[in-house]
Design a protein around this motif. Structure first.
Motif, short mmCIF file in Angstrom:
data_model
loop_
_atom_site.label_atom_id
_atom_site.label_comp_id
_atom_site.label_asym_id
_atom_site.label_seq_id
_atom_site.Cartn_x
_atom_site.Cartn_y
_atom_site.Cartn_z
N PRO A 53 0.83 -1.21 0.00
CA PRO A 53 0.00 0.00 0.00
C PRO A 53 0.86 1.26 0.00
N LYS A 54 0.44 2.23 -0.78
CA LYS A 54 1.19 3.48 -0.88
C LYS A 54 1.09 4.28 0.41
N PRO A 55 2.08 5.13 0.69
CA PRO A 55 1.92 6.07 1.80
C PRO A 55 0.79 7.04 1.50
N LEU A 56 0.34 7.74 2.52
CA LEU A 56 -0.78 8.66 2.37
C LEU A 56 -0.30 10.10 2.31
N SER A 57 -1.05 10.89 1.57
CA SER A 57 -0.86 12.34 1.50
C SER A 57 -2.22 12.97 1.78
N VAL A 58 -2.23 14.07 2.51
CA VAL A 58 -3.48 14.77 2.83
C VAL A 58 -3.38 16.22 2.39
N TYR A 59 -4.40 16.66 1.66
CA TYR A 59 -4.55 18.08 1.33
C TYR A 59 -5.78 18.62 2.05
N VAL A 60 -5.61 19.75 2.75
CA VAL A 60 -6.71 20.39 3.45
C VAL A 60 -6.95 21.77 2.84
N HIS A 61 -8.18 21.98 2.35
CA HIS A 61 -8.52 23.27 1.74
C HIS A 61 -9.23 24.14 2.77
N ILE A 62 -8.65 25.32 3.02
CA ILE A 62 -9.24 26.30 3.94
C ILE A 62 -9.62 27.51 3.09
N PRO A 63 -10.90 27.73 2.82
CA PRO A 63 -11.31 28.64 1.75
C PRO A 63 -11.37 30.11 2.12
N PHE A 64 -11.23 30.46 3.40
CA PHE A 64 -11.52 31.83 3.82
C PHE A 64 -10.36 32.79 3.56
N CYS A 65 -10.72 34.03 3.22
CA CYS A 65 -9.77 35.13 3.06
C CYS A 65 -10.38 36.39 3.70
N MET A 66 -9.51 37.21 4.27
CA MET A 66 -9.97 38.47 4.87
C MET A 66 -10.31 39.51 3.81
N SER A 67 -9.57 39.49 2.70
CA SER A 67 -9.79 40.48 1.64
C SER A 67 -9.62 39.81 0.29
N LEU A 68 -10.09 40.48 -0.74
CA LEU A 68 -10.10 39.92 -2.09
C LEU A 68 -8.89 40.38 -2.88
N CYS A 69 -8.10 39.42 -3.36
CA CYS A 69 -7.03 39.71 -4.32
C CYS A 69 -7.66 39.64 -5.71
N TYR A 70 -7.57 40.72 -6.46
CA TYR A 70 -8.33 40.82 -7.70
C TYR A 70 -7.95 39.78 -8.76
N TYR A 71 -6.71 39.29 -8.72
CA TYR A 71 -6.25 38.34 -9.74
C TYR A 71 -6.71 36.91 -9.44
N CYS A 72 -7.19 36.65 -8.23
CA CYS A 72 -7.33 35.28 -7.73
C CYS A 72 -8.45 34.52 -8.44
N ALA A 73 -8.14 33.26 -8.82
CA ALA A 73 -9.13 32.37 -9.42
C ALA A 73 -9.37 31.14 -8.56
N CYS A 74 -8.93 31.20 -7.30
CA CYS A 74 -9.09 30.05 -6.40
C CYS A 74 -10.52 29.99 -5.86
N ASN A 75 -10.86 28.83 -5.32
CA ASN A 75 -12.15 28.67 -4.64
C ASN A 75 -12.02 29.27 -3.25
N LYS A 76 -12.65 30.41 -3.01
CA LYS A 76 -12.42 31.16 -1.78
C LYS A 76 -13.72 31.78 -1.29
N ILE A 77 -13.71 32.18 0.00
CA ILE A 77 -14.82 32.88 0.62
C ILE A 77 -14.26 34.09 1.33
N ILE A 78 -14.66 35.27 0.89
CA ILE A 78 -14.16 36.51 1.50
C ILE A 78 -15.07 36.87 2.67
N THR A 79 -14.51 36.88 3.86
CA THR A 79 -15.30 37.23 5.04
C THR A 79 -14.38 37.63 6.19
N GLN A 80 -14.84 38.58 6.97
CA GLN A 80 -14.13 38.96 8.19
C GLN A 80 -14.84 38.43 9.43
N LYS A 81 -15.84 37.57 9.21
CA LYS A 81 -16.54 36.91 10.31
C LYS A 81 -15.74 35.68 10.71
#
Length: 462
Positions: A53-81
């Motif tokens: 069996p292969k070793p494991l790799s884990v990717y964790v996506h944390i979508p939140f951002c405090m402010s919007l970078c205008y160039y960004c095409a990532c899956n994100k949520i802009i919030t200060q909450k």
């Protein structure tokens, strides 16, 4: 892999058309919703049942951002909450538990990567809580070869927080810098000073991080050869172990945030080629090794060593030094690769919560590879990682006659051969030094799924 020697702007321009980045094959447009949770469970059973069996790799996506970078095409949520992060972490822990049940406990987790969004949107306490949940669920590899990395927005951390990340077990940092020029930073709404970045890099070194990476983007609004040359000089002076220089894809029709960039500020197409040429010349002159695609590394970095000894790998996070792992994707929109399958989670936060509330894995779609897919994936990865395809190797492994099986693919390379980018000789397809920058266009010849209608789905190849 051959290092680029001569930057032929006419040839680069000729082969600069939309195409996949080949962090996977088949690529994401082939994923479909007929692939369900049951298919994923079957893939994990196959994975656990492998002789080794292969070793494991884990990717964790944390979508939140405090402010919007205008160039960004990532899956994100802009919030200060910031309370949203606490809620999201609770659901992440549920998903971690569900995923851990599917994998044998003896399998080592050798790679961990936190991306976003802005992973450092989490507080130190939330980071600790996440790492505790992962440690309880998986068998962490504590040997020197493990690679636990986190993407860092320099605007969101202090040197003290960098020390804290190291204590939690992270040994690699990637700083999203993009450009030091003030006018460019204002134009994309991402302002950070050279002093702040320098303090963080120095803190990362003092705290014992094994590798420090800096991300740049060329082709941003208001960039000039002179301004980006100044940025490159400052980055070279920081001497990170790795540098990624990404080409900016301006697609305002697809990404709403990019509509905030003033059209008159966008550089002409020829400027991007000038910036690319400048970047390659400056970084190679400064002693960096061209790894492939957008990546450069110091000669003693693990990526450069892997390139030299033929062990370089490629996955959803880009180039890697580790052997092929089974990748578990956690969080909204995260992509995984287990056995011969790909899977992707739902992209909407509400759907992510609803599925976990029901006790289900939040998988939306995926893909099960057939034998032709597996063959072509290995061929493409050999080209992307090693710059050569050994026909005899694939003939033995898949019981094929390579020139016959890939006759159409080899025919498609006639232009590349005529332009001195590729050679087919002595049983090999080999990238020539002038062709290393155009490797994506070479790989596309072996892709069975490309069609005219897919051009708008990919970034440009150079």
């Amino acid at each position: 892999m051959n290092q680029p020697q001569v930057f032929d702007r006419a040839l680069v321009s000729k082969y600069d058309f939309p195409g996949p980045r080949y962090t996977s094959y088949p690529t994401a447009p082939q994923f479909h919703e007929a692939f369900a949770v049951d298919d994923y469970r079957q893939a994990t059973e196959t994975s656990n049942g492998a002789p080794l069996p292969k070793p494991l790799s884990v990717y964790v996506h944390i979508p939140f951002c405090m402010s919007l970078c205008y160039y960004c095409a990532c899956n994100k949520i802009i919030t200060q909450k910031t309370e949203k992060a606490a809620e999201y972490l609770d659901y992440l822990k549920r998903e971690i538990a569900l995923q851990a049940e599917l994998f044998d406990t003896g399998r080592r987790l050798t790679q961990l990567h936190l991306g976003g969004g802005t992973p450092t949107y989490f507080t130190d306490e939330q980071f600790a809580e996440l790492m505790d949940a992962l440690r309880q669920a998986f068998h962490f590899d504590t040997r020197s070869a493990h690679e636990f990395s986190v993407e860092v927005d320099p605007r969101t951390v202090t040197p003290e927080r960098v020390y804290g990340l190291r204590k939690l077990g992270f040994n690699r940092l990637s700083f999203g810098l993009q450009d030091f020029d003030t006018d460019v930073q204002v134009a994309v709404n991402r302002i950070q000073s050279e002093g702040e970045v320098r303090d963080l890099v120095e803190a990362a070194r003092r705290s014992g991080f094994d590798s420090i990476s800096i991300d740049l983007i060329y082709g941003l609004p208001l960039q000039s050869v002179e301004s980006f040359d100044a940025t490159l000089g400052k980055v070279i002076d920081l001497r990170p172990d790795r540098i990624a220089a990404y080409s900016y894809a301006h697609l305002p029709s697809l990404f709403k945030a990019q509509r905030l960039i003033r059209p008159e500020h966008m550089p002409p197409a020829e400027r991007k080629l000038e910036l690319l040429e400048l970047t390659i010349q400056r970084l190679i002159a400064a002693g960096y090794v061209y790894i492939g695609m957008d990546h450069f590394a110091l000669p003693d970095d693990e990526l450069a060593l892997a390139l030299r000894n033929g062990t370089l790998q490629r996955n959803f996070q880009g180039y890697s030094t580790h052997a092929d792992c089974d990748l578990i994707g956690l969080g909204v929109s995260a992509i995984g690769k287990v056995a011969n399958s790909y899977s992707q989670n739902v992209k909407e936060l509400s759907q992510y919560y609803a599925r976990l509330d029901a006790g289900h894995l939040p998988i939306l779609r995926g893909y099960q590879l057939n034998e032709d897919d597996r063959l072509r994936r290995e061929v493409i990865m050999a080209l992307m990682c090693h710059g050569r395809i050994d026909m005899a190797h694939f003939e033995r492994r898949y019981d094929i006659e390579f020139p016959h099986y890939f006759a159409d693919s080899l025919d498609q390379l006639s232009g590349h051969i005529a332009d001195g980018l590729v050679a087919i000789k002595d049983g090999e397809v080999r990238l020539l030094p002038q062709g290393t920058l155009m490797m994506r266009s070479v790989a596309m010849a072996f892709d069975a799924y490309l069609s005219e209608g897919q051009n708008g789905l990919f970034s440009r190849t150079v």
